[in-house]
Design a protein around this motif. Structure first.
Motif, PDB file in Angstrom:
ATOM      1  N   GLY A   1       0.771  -1.222   0.000  1.00 27.42           N
ATOM      2  CA  GLY A   1       0.000   0.000   0.000  1.00 27.42           C
ATOM      3  C   GLY A   1       0.803   1.273   0.000  1.00 27.42           C
ATOM      4  N   SER A   2       2.086   1.210  -0.400  1.00 29.26           N
ATOM      5  CA  SER A   2       2.909   2.413  -0.396  1.00 29.26           C
ATOM      6  C   SER A   2       4.093   2.251  -1.336  1.00 29.26           C
ATOM      7  CB  SER A   2       3.432   2.705   1.019  1.00 29.26           C
ATOM      8  OG  SER A   2       4.392   3.770   0.994  1.00 29.26           O
ATOM      9  N   TRP A   3       4.416   3.336  -2.039  1.00 32.40           N
ATOM     10  CA  TRP A   3       5.594   3.308  -2.905  1.00 32.40           C
ATOM     11  C   TRP A   3       6.872   3.166  -2.094  1.00 32.40           C
ATOM     12  CZ3 TRP A   3       9.201   7.014  -1.823  1.00 32.40           C
ATOM     13  CH2 TRP A   3       8.782   8.175  -1.176  1.00 32.40           C
ATOM     14  N   ARG A   4       6.820   3.542  -0.817  1.00 29.11           N
ATOM     15  CA  ARG A   4       8.007   3.455   0.032  1.00 29.11           C
ATOM     16  C   ARG A   4       8.477   2.012   0.183  1.00 29.11           C
ATOM     17  NH1 ARG A   4       8.473   8.557   2.446  1.00 29.11           N
ATOM     18  NH2 ARG A   4       6.551   9.794   2.301  1.00 29.11           N
ATOM     19  N   ALA A   5       7.549   1.088   0.244  1.00 28.99           N
ATOM     20  CA  ALA A   5       7.919  -0.322   0.344  1.00 28.99           C
ATOM     21  C   ALA A   5       8.555  -0.806  -0.954  1.00 28.99           C
ATOM     22  CB  ALA A   5       6.692  -1.168   0.672  1.00 28.99           C
ATOM     23  N   GLY A   6       8.018  -0.350  -2.088  1.00 24.75           N
ATOM     24  CA  GLY A   6       8.566  -0.765  -3.375  1.00 24.75           C
ATOM     25  C   GLY A   6       9.982  -0.299  -3.603  1.00 24.75           C
ATOM     26  N   LEU A   7      10.362   0.828  -2.993  1.00 23.34           N
ATOM     27  CA  LEU A   7      11.752   1.308  -3.082  1.00 23.34           C
ATOM     28  C   LEU A   7      12.612   0.769  -1.949  1.00 23.34           C
ATOM     29  CD1 LEU A   7      11.474   5.106  -4.053  1.00 23.34           C
ATOM     30  CD2 LEU A   7      11.760   3.124  -5.537  1.00 23.34           C
ATOM     31  N   GLY A   8      12.075   0.762  -0.746  1.00 24.33           N
ATOM     32  CA  GLY A   8      12.879   0.429   0.428  1.00 24.33           C
ATOM     33  C   GLY A   8      13.298  -1.013   0.519  1.00 24.33           C
ATOM     34  N   VAL A   9      12.554  -1.933  -0.097  1.00 28.65           N
ATOM     35  CA  VAL A   9      12.886  -3.350   0.020  1.00 28.65           C
ATOM     36  C   VAL A   9      14.265  -3.666  -0.517  1.00 28.65           C
ATOM     37  CG1 VAL A   9      11.840  -3.969  -2.199  1.00 28.65           C
ATOM     38  CG2 VAL A   9      11.995  -5.681  -0.385  1.00 28.65           C
ATOM     39  N   TRP A  10      14.746  -2.863  -1.464  1.00 31.84           N
ATOM     40  CA  TRP A  10      16.039  -3.161  -2.087  1.00 31.84           C
ATOM     41  C   TRP A  10      17.202  -2.797  -1.183  1.00 31.84           C
ATOM     42  CZ3 TRP A  10      14.656  -6.353  -5.492  1.00 31.84           C
ATOM     43  CH2 TRP A  10      13.423  -6.202  -6.122  1.00 31.84           C
ATOM     44  N   ALA A  11      16.950  -2.072  -0.106  1.00 32.16           N
ATOM     45  CA  ALA A  11      17.993  -1.839   0.891  1.00 32.16           C
ATOM     46  C   ALA A  11      18.408  -3.155   1.545  1.00 32.16           C
ATOM     47  CB  ALA A  11      17.499  -0.855   1.949  1.00 32.16           C
ATOM     48  N   GLY A  12      17.467  -4.089   1.670  1.00 27.97           N
ATOM     49  CA  GLY A  12      17.795  -5.398   2.229  1.00 27.97           C
ATOM     50  C   GLY A  12      18.779  -6.151   1.355  1.00 27.97           C
ATOM     51  N   LEU A  13      18.602  -6.056   0.033  1.00 28.08           N
ATOM     52  CA  LEU A  13      19.530  -6.715  -0.882  1.00 28.08           C
ATOM     53  C   LEU A  13      20.928  -6.096  -0.770  1.00 28.08           C
ATOM     54  CD1 LEU A  13      19.876  -8.800  -3.166  1.00 28.08           C
ATOM     55  CD2 LEU A  13      19.237  -7.004  -4.784  1.00 28.08           C
ATOM     56  N   ALA A  14      20.991  -4.779  -0.609  1.00 32.00           N
ATOM     57  CA  ALA A  14      22.286  -4.120  -0.432  1.00 32.00           C
ATOM     58  C   ALA A  14      22.930  -4.534   0.883  1.00 32.00           C
ATOM     59  CB  ALA A  14      22.117  -2.604  -0.492  1.00 32.00           C
ATOM     60  N   ALA A  15      22.127  -4.696   1.936  1.00 33.39           N
ATOM     61  CA  ALA A  15      22.665  -5.118   3.227  1.00 33.39           C
ATOM     62  C   ALA A  15      23.269  -6.520   3.135  1.00 33.39           C
ATOM     63  CB  ALA A  15      21.571  -5.077   4.290  1.00 33.39           C
ATOM     64  N   VAL A  16      22.638  -7.389   2.384  1.00 31.83           N
ATOM     65  CA  VAL A  16      23.194  -8.732   2.183  1.00 31.83           C
ATOM     66  C   VAL A  16      24.538  -8.648   1.464  1.00 31.83           C
ATOM     67  CG1 VAL A  16      22.847 -10.936   0.999  1.00 31.83           C
ATOM     68  CG2 VAL A  16      20.944  -9.849   2.198  1.00 31.83           C
ATOM     69  N   ALA A  17      24.644  -7.735   0.506  1.00 33.09           N
ATOM     70  CA  ALA A  17      25.900  -7.580  -0.238  1.00 33.09           C
ATOM     71  C   ALA A  17      27.032  -7.065   0.642  1.00 33.09           C
ATOM     72  CB  ALA A  17      25.692  -6.637  -1.422  1.00 33.09           C
ATOM     73  N   VAL A  18      26.702  -6.420   1.754  1.00 32.62           N
ATOM     74  CA  VAL A  18      27.729  -5.941   2.679  1.00 32.62           C
ATOM     75  C   VAL A  18      28.480  -7.108   3.325  1.00 32.62           C
ATOM     76  CG1 VAL A  18      28.079  -4.770   4.899  1.00 32.62           C
ATOM     77  CG2 VAL A  18      26.588  -3.742   3.166  1.00 32.62           C
ATOM     78  N   LEU A  19      27.770  -8.186   3.640  1.00 32.94           N
ATOM     79  CA  LEU A  19      28.293  -9.244   4.508  1.00 32.94           C
ATOM     80  C   LEU A  19      29.616  -9.855   4.043  1.00 32.94           C
ATOM     81  CD1 LEU A  19      24.916 -11.000   5.419  1.00 32.94           C
ATOM     82  CD2 LEU A  19      26.169  -9.252   6.693  1.00 32.94           C
ATOM     83  N   PRO A  20      29.747 -10.325   2.793  1.00 32.80           N
ATOM     84  CA  PRO A  20      31.019 -10.958   2.422  1.00 32.80           C
ATOM     85  C   PRO A  20      32.192  -9.989   2.368  1.00 32.80           C
ATOM     86  CG  PRO A  20      29.586 -10.769   0.503  1.00 32.80           C
ATOM     87  CD  PRO A  20      28.769 -10.396   1.691  1.00 32.80           C
ATOM     88  N   TRP A  21      31.906  -8.681   2.236  1.00 34.45           N
ATOM     89  CA  TRP A  21      33.006  -7.717   2.170  1.00 34.45           C
ATOM     90  C   TRP A  21      33.595  -7.408   3.530  1.00 34.45           C
ATOM     91  CZ3 TRP A  21      35.292  -7.272  -2.194  1.00 34.45           C
ATOM     92  CH2 TRP A  21      34.569  -7.450  -3.373  1.00 34.45           C
ATOM     93  N   VAL A  22      32.910  -7.773   4.606  1.00 34.07           N
ATOM     94  CA  VAL A  22      33.467  -7.548   5.941  1.00 34.07           C
ATOM     95  C   VAL A  22      34.731  -8.376   6.153  1.00 34.07           C
ATOM     96  CG1 VAL A  22      33.038  -7.732   8.417  1.00 34.07           C
ATOM     97  CG2 VAL A  22      31.244  -6.851   6.910  1.00 34.07           C
ATOM     98  N   PRO A  23      34.702  -9.713   5.977  1.00 29.85           N
ATOM     99  CA  PRO A  23      35.960 -10.462   6.143  1.00 29.85           C
ATOM    100  C   PRO A  23      37.011 -10.107   5.095  1.00 29.85           C
ATOM    101  CG  PRO A  23      34.226 -11.892   5.276  1.00 29.85           C
ATOM    102  CD  PRO A  23      33.572 -10.621   5.701  1.00 29.85           C
ATOM    103  N   LEU A  24      36.585  -9.792   3.878  1.00 27.97           N
ATOM    104  CA  LEU A  24      37.554  -9.429   2.844  1.00 27.97           C
ATOM    105  C   LEU A  24      38.251  -8.116   3.196  1.00 27.97           C
ATOM    106  CD1 LEU A  24      35.542 -10.384  -0.358  1.00 27.97           C
ATOM    107  CD2 LEU A  24      37.509 -11.583   0.597  1.00 27.97           C
ATOM    108  N   ALA A  25      37.502  -7.161   3.736  1.00 31.61           N
ATOM    109  CA  ALA A  25      38.108  -5.897   4.145  1.00 31.61           C
ATOM    110  C   ALA A  25      39.055  -6.096   5.316  1.00 31.61           C
ATOM    111  CB  ALA A  25      37.020  -4.889   4.505  1.00 31.61           C
ATOM    112  N   LEU A  26      38.700  -6.967   6.257  1.00 37.66           N
ATOM    113  CA  LEU A  26      39.586  -7.251   7.387  1.00 37.66           C
ATOM    114  C   LEU A  26      40.876  -7.907   6.917  1.00 37.66           C
ATOM    115  CD1 LEU A  26      36.980  -8.491  10.020  1.00 37.66           C
ATOM    116  CD2 LEU A  26      38.203  -6.310   9.998  1.00 37.66           C
ATOM    117  N   ARG A  27      40.776  -8.820   5.964  1.00 38.18           N
ATOM    118  CA  ARG A  27      41.975  -9.461   5.430  1.00 38.18           C
ATOM    119  C   ARG A  27      42.864  -8.447   4.723  1.00 38.18           C
ATOM    120  NH1 ARG A  27      39.489 -15.000   2.723  1.00 38.18           N
ATOM    121  NH2 ARG A  27      38.659 -15.890   4.653  1.00 38.18           N
ATOM    122  N   ALA A  28      42.257  -7.533   3.997  1.00 33.84           N
ATOM    123  CA  ALA A  28      43.035  -6.502   3.315  1.00 33.84           C
ATOM    124  C   ALA A  28      43.758  -5.620   4.327  1.00 33.84           C
ATOM    125  CB  ALA A  28      42.120  -5.658   2.428  1.00 33.84           C
ATOM    126  N   ARG A  29      43.102  -5.328   5.437  1.00 35.28           N
ATOM    127  CA  ARG A  29      43.723  -4.489   6.467  1.00 35.28           C
ATOM    128  C   ARG A  29      44.922  -5.195   7.085  1.00 35.28           C
ATOM    129  NH1 ARG A  29      41.728  -0.121   9.287  1.00 35.28           N
ATOM    130  NH2 ARG A  29      42.673   0.276  11.336  1.00 35.28           N
TER     131      ARG A  29
END
Length: 435
Positions: free
Chosen positions: A198-226
């Motif tokens: 019932g809102s355009w906000r949901a249609g846009l905001g749901v993709w933030a979850g996909l971006a949050a998932v993409a964050v996860l594997p870069w955490v150990p990779l960034a630590l290894r780089a450090r």
């Protein structure tokens, strides 16, 4: 022909100096430093590949979901037509401007840390823009999200060169296919999700979850780089990447023009093809399905095109083949848009294979990771400036003439420019050789 791997030992480092100890030159120091600053020498290729594919899924979702819900967003925020037009142009502005800064960032931060920050910016920006009622805040937070995409656009070809030097075509095809899937799914599902909640906000905001998932594997990779950067010797830590300036080379400009011309056509087609079919007599639903078919056909082409490019010694057959497909599609749309719609859509999908082709060519035309990121940044940032003109000029010509002959003639002219640039980049050469 796949270029030599970026991890090969520079010639000057193979021979001892006068003292009998191995001689380390500037190039070898830079390459060793690059390994230390990369996603981590011990990082598994599988983790890097998964992380790259998750990033690729996010590269257009924030853009196409907004396009699908633009009318609802305009109504909800009270955007004027001018402001809405600026919002639709914002992606190309961000990709051009912020993409140009990425080589400077890479000289100071590990690519893994940059991508971690980029995906965080994308997730946070998408959340913040759906909880505001202010048009200004909406634009600012959209720009934050697009900043993360802009950095990722430039870095993915570099990561292919670093981690998969012998599989440039295959890996580029995989992440380009993921990009296409993310684009298609976001465009197709944004409206149903908005209606369901019932809102355009949901249609846009749901993709933030996909971006949050993409964050996860870069955490150990960034630590290894450090950790790798801390273990680097003082001489290696002090080494700086060589300054490669594609803007001073013929190859760099040819890459930028090819990228810009194909993106110009791609944005114009995505923005106006459905309207063309509606003008030809199709119902809005059928016109939308034809546009969706174009995007769906792009998925296998996105995987196939880089694989072919990686195996061929010269890209001339691919450049000319894509031009032929696009030319036939444009002529068909101009003279028989209704009679052969399915054929024209299929040919357009083949012609749009120029996008995965140019992404692959960025890696094929650089010997090193430094060269790849410099060429990627110049070609994409300059190319997106060119691309921004596509939908605008097609709209102006359509409104001025009341038909599609002039707009399609403009796209054919852009195709001629694209082909000329393609013939330059088709021959094997490397950006580092033009310094």
């Amino acid at each position: 022909m796949t270029p030599p791997p970026a991890t090969s030992t520079p010639l000057g480092a193979q021979f001892p100096g006068k003292s009998g100890h191995p001689r380390v030159d500037g190039d070898s120091l830079r390459e060793t430093a690059r390994k230390g600053r990369g996603a981590g020498a011990g990082a598994g290729s599988a983790l890097v590949l998964v992380a790259m594919l998750l990033v690729a899924l996010n590269l257009r979702a924030a853009v196409t979901s907004l396009g699908a819900l633009l009318d609802e967003v305009r109504g909800g925020l009270g955007l004027s037509a001018t402001t809405a037009g600026f919002v639709t142009t914002l992606p190309t502005i961000a990709f051009a401007g912020l993409g140009a800064l990425t080589p400077w960032l890479v000289r100071r931060f590990a690519p893994a840390r940059l991508l971690l920050a980029g995906m965080l910016a994308l997730a946070v920006g998408q959340v913040l823009r759906v909880v505001t009622d202010s048009p200004l805040v909406f634009i600012a937070t959209s720009a934050l999200a697009l900043a993360g995409i802009a950095v990722a656009n430039i870095l993915l070809p570099m990561l292919v060169k670093q981690h998969f030097p012998h599989r440039t075509g295959l890996v580029t095809g995989a992440y380009t296919m993921a990009l296409t899937v993310g684009t298609t799914v976001a465009a197709a599902s944004a409206v149903p999700i908005a209606h369901a909640f019932g809102s355009w906000r949901a249609g846009l905001g749901v993709w933030a979850g996909l971006a949050a998932v993409a964050v996860l594997p870069w955490v150990p990779l960034a630590l290894r780089a450090r950790r790798a950067a801390r273990r680097a010797t003082p001489a290696v830590a002090a080494a700086q990447p060589s300054r490669i300036r594609p803007g001073r080379t013929r190859l760099g400009w040819a890459m930028a023009v090819y990228f810009g011309a194909q993106s110009l056509s791609g944005y114009a087609i995505m923005g106006w093809l459905a309207q063309l079919f509606r003008d030809a007599g199709y119902r809005p639903e059928a016109a939308g399905l034809l546009l969706a078919g174009l995007t769906a056909l792009g998925v296998p082409i996105a995987l196939l095109m880089p694989t072919l490019a990686g195996r061929l010694r010269t890209l001339h057959p691919l450049v000319l083949g894509l031009t032929a497909a696009s030319s036939l599609a444009y002529l068909g749309l101009a003279f028989a848009p209704r009679g052969g719609a399915l054929l024209w859509v299929a040919l357009l999908a083949v012609g749009q294979g120029a996008f995965p082709l140019i992404l692959t060519t960025i890696g094929l035309r650089a010997r090193t990771a430094d060269g790849t990121v410099a060429l990627s940044a110049f070609a994409q940032s300059t190319g997106y400036v060119i691309a921004a003109l596509g939908p605008l000029l097609v709209g102006v010509l359509y409104e001025a003439t009341g038909g599609w002959t002039a707009p399609i003639g403009f796209l054919l002219a852009a195709l001629v420019v694209q082909t000329g640039a393609g013939m330059v980049i088709a021959r094997p050469r490397y950006i580092e050789d033009g310094r």
